[in-house]
Write an enzyme that holds these catalytic residues in place. Structure first.
Site, short mmCIF file in Angstrom:
data_model
loop_
_atom_site.label_atom_id
_atom_site.label_comp_id
_atom_site.label_asym_id
_atom_site.label_seq_id
_atom_site.Cartn_x
_atom_site.Cartn_y
_atom_site.Cartn_z
N GLU A 241 12.04 2.55 14.22
CA GLU A 241 11.11 3.57 13.69
C GLU A 241 9.81 3.46 14.48
O GLU A 241 9.69 2.64 15.38
CB GLU A 241 10.85 3.34 12.20
CG GLU A 241 10.18 2.01 11.90
CD GLU A 241 9.90 1.78 10.41
OE1 GLU A 241 9.80 2.74 9.64
OE2 GLU A 241 9.78 0.58 10.03
N LEU B 201 11.24 1.39 7.23
CA LEU B 201 10.70 1.72 5.92
C LEU B 201 11.36 3.02 5.49
O LEU B 201 11.50 3.94 6.29
CB LEU B 201 9.18 1.92 6.02
CG LEU B 201 8.52 2.35 4.73
CD1 LEU B 201 8.40 1.17 3.77
CD2 LEU B 201 7.14 2.96 4.98
N HIS C 8 -1.29 -21.15 0.51
CA HIS C 8 -0.24 -20.19 0.88
C HIS C 8 0.64 -19.80 -0.31
O HIS C 8 0.99 -18.65 -0.48
CB HIS C 8 0.64 -20.77 1.99
CG HIS C 8 -0.02 -20.77 3.33
ND1 HIS C 8 -1.19 -21.45 3.58
CD2 HIS C 8 0.33 -20.18 4.49
CE1 HIS C 8 -1.54 -21.27 4.85
NE2 HIS C 8 -0.64 -20.50 5.42
N ARG D 10 -7.81 -20.46 -1.62
CA ARG D 10 -6.85 -20.25 -0.55
C ARG D 10 -5.76 -21.32 -0.53
O ARG D 10 -6.05 -22.51 -0.37
CB ARG D 10 -7.56 -20.21 0.82
CG ARG D 10 -6.62 -19.76 1.94
CD ARG D 10 -7.33 -19.66 3.29
NE ARG D 10 -6.42 -19.16 4.31
CZ ARG D 10 -5.48 -19.92 4.91
NH1 ARG D 10 -5.39 -21.19 4.62
NH2 ARG D 10 -4.67 -19.38 5.81
N TYR E 244 0.83 -1.21 0.00
CA TYR E 244 0.00 0.00 0.00
C TYR E 244 0.86 1.25 0.00
O TYR E 244 2.09 1.18 0.19
CB TYR E 244 -0.95 -0.01 1.19
CG TYR E 244 -0.29 0.30 2.53
CD1 TYR E 244 0.54 -0.63 3.15
CD2 TYR E 244 -0.47 1.53 3.15
CE1 TYR E 244 1.15 -0.35 4.36
CE2 TYR E 244 0.14 1.82 4.36
CZ TYR E 244 0.94 0.88 4.96
OH TYR E 244 1.55 1.17 6.15
N ARG F 57 8.10 3.90 -4.81
CA ARG F 57 8.22 2.96 -3.68
C ARG F 57 7.21 1.83 -3.83
O ARG F 57 7.51 0.67 -3.53
CB ARG F 57 8.02 3.69 -2.35
CG ARG F 57 8.23 2.78 -1.14
CD ARG F 57 8.23 3.53 0.16
NE ARG F 57 6.93 4.11 0.43
CZ ARG F 57 6.65 4.90 1.47
NH1 ARG F 57 7.62 5.21 2.33
NH2 ARG F 57 5.44 5.38 1.65
N LYS G 27 6.55 -2.00 1.91
CA LYS G 27 5.36 -1.39 2.54
C LYS G 27 4.18 -2.34 2.37
O LYS G 27 3.28 -2.13 1.56
CB LYS G 27 5.08 -0.02 1.93
CG LYS G 27 4.19 0.84 2.80
CD LYS G 27 4.28 2.29 2.43
CE LYS G 27 3.27 3.14 3.14
NZ LYS G 27 3.35 3.12 4.60
N1 PMP Z 1 7.52 3.70 8.88
C1 PMP Z 1 6.35 3.05 8.92
C2 PMP Z 1 6.30 1.70 9.57
C3 PMP Z 1 5.20 3.61 8.32
O1 PMP Z 1 4.03 2.93 8.35
C4 PMP Z 1 5.28 4.90 7.75
C5 PMP Z 1 4.05 5.56 7.18
N2 PMP Z 1 3.62 4.95 6.02
C6 PMP Z 1 6.51 5.55 7.73
C7 PMP Z 1 7.61 4.93 8.31
C8 PMP Z 1 6.66 6.90 7.10
O2 PMP Z 1 6.63 6.80 5.69
P1 PMP Z 1 6.12 7.99 4.79
O3 PMP Z 1 6.92 9.20 5.15
O4 PMP Z 1 6.38 7.54 3.41
O5 PMP Z 1 4.67 8.18 5.09
#
Ligand code: PMP
Length: 285
Positions: free
Chosen positions: A182, A207, A102, A100, A33, A52, A149
């Site tokens: 993070e 991320l 895996h 379904r 996403y 991304r 993501k």
């Molecule tokens: N880390 C995580 C785990 C996130 O979910 C997000 C938000 N999507 C971010 C960092 C920040 O990413 P962005 O600046 O692209 O929104």
């Protein structure tokens, strides 16, 4: 006004919009996403988000559902149909629908695409920013591929809920070596007592946030010292400032971490300046 979603080729009233119960996104979180900020009706840093997305799809070997330029058209259309001026647009692509099992579907299936948008009152973000947010720390418990993501966000859901139950706004993960990785939905930053802005490298454990990337360019342009290195919660507690970044939060000052007051206990000048300057360095489309 009813909300409109784009679902696999159709713009539908949200109340009627649905996906197949054997969608792999629903059954396995087998999807990716993006969330883009909408500002004055425009999409912020859309090309970077789409790039991304393309990378996430490729890492999971999910086919691109349509050219990125077409996805961009759909996202703009959903924003317009929902009359969003300030808010977010959400795009999800799953591997598609299959019985379904895996393993990947043996016959190629069409990836499923869902796009929604919603308004967010800018006063809400401004309010949070004026007060500064509280952060708690939680042990890192996610898989190593957090660079993708993916919609598989169960640990993030639990971390955010833990924050809410502790009266905080965000949870920062701490890895086995004692370093902050993070946030549950944001990237983590501190400002040292001598004015250096610090965030963890995007080589591992995080991320690569789009807001993070734009902000690093902004720091350079504004000639603010920047260090890309891990930091601990203890260093954050003793730092001059801390903040957290995401497309949905921009730059959000952090005033406590696990109850320890950071700096003056008020949003710091560097974080506020970066929040104010951020959109000068972002792209709009
Ligand atoms: N880390 C995580 C785990 C996130 O979910 C997000 C938000 N999507 C971010 C960092 C920040 O990413 P962005 O600046 O692209 O929104």
């Amino acid at each position: 006004m009813s909300r409109i979603a784009y679902v696999n080729g159709r713009y539908q009233d949200m109340r009627d919009a649905s996906v197949n119960i054997e969608d792999r996104g629903y059954q396995f979180a087998d999807g990716v996403y993006e969330v883009c900020e909408v500002r004055s009706g425009q999409l912020v840093d859309m090309p970077r988000h789409l790039k991304r997305l393309q990378r996430s799809l490729s890492e999971l070997r999910i086919a691109e559902p349509m050219p990125l330029s077409a996805l961009s058209v759909v996202m703009h259309e959903v924003v317009q149909r929902n009359r969003v001026r300030f808010g977010i647009v959400y795009l999800q692509v799953s591997r598609g629908v299959a019985r379904r099992d895996h393993g990947f579907p043996t016959k190629p299936v069409r990836p499923s695409v869902v796009v929604t948008a919603r308004s967010i009152d800018p006063a809400k973000g401004a309010d949070n920013c004026a007060r500064g947010i509280k952060v708690i720390t939680v042990p890192e418990n996610r898989w190593p591929r957090v660079d993708i993501k993916s919609t598989a966000l169960l640990p993030n859901v639990l971390a955010k809920q833990a924050a809410r139950e502790a009266g905080a706004y965000e949870a920062w993960y701490v890895d086995g070596d004692g370093f902050v990785t993070e946030g549950s939905s944001s990237n983590a930053w501190i400002v040292t007592q001598d004015g250096r802005v610090v965030t963890r490298p995007d080589k591992s454990g995080i991320l690569s946030g789009i807001t993070r990337g734009v902000l690093i360019e902004a720091l350079e342009a504004l000639q603010i010292h920047f260090e890309e290195r891990p930091f601990t919660p203890q260093e954050a507690a003793g730092a001059a400032e801390a903040f957290t970044t995401a497309a949905s939060m921009i730059v959000m000052p952090v005033v406590t971490i696990d109850g320890h007051v950071i700096g003056s206990g008020k949003p710091g000048p560097v974080a506020l300046r970066l929040r104010e300057q951020f959109h000068r360095f972002a792209s709009f489309s």
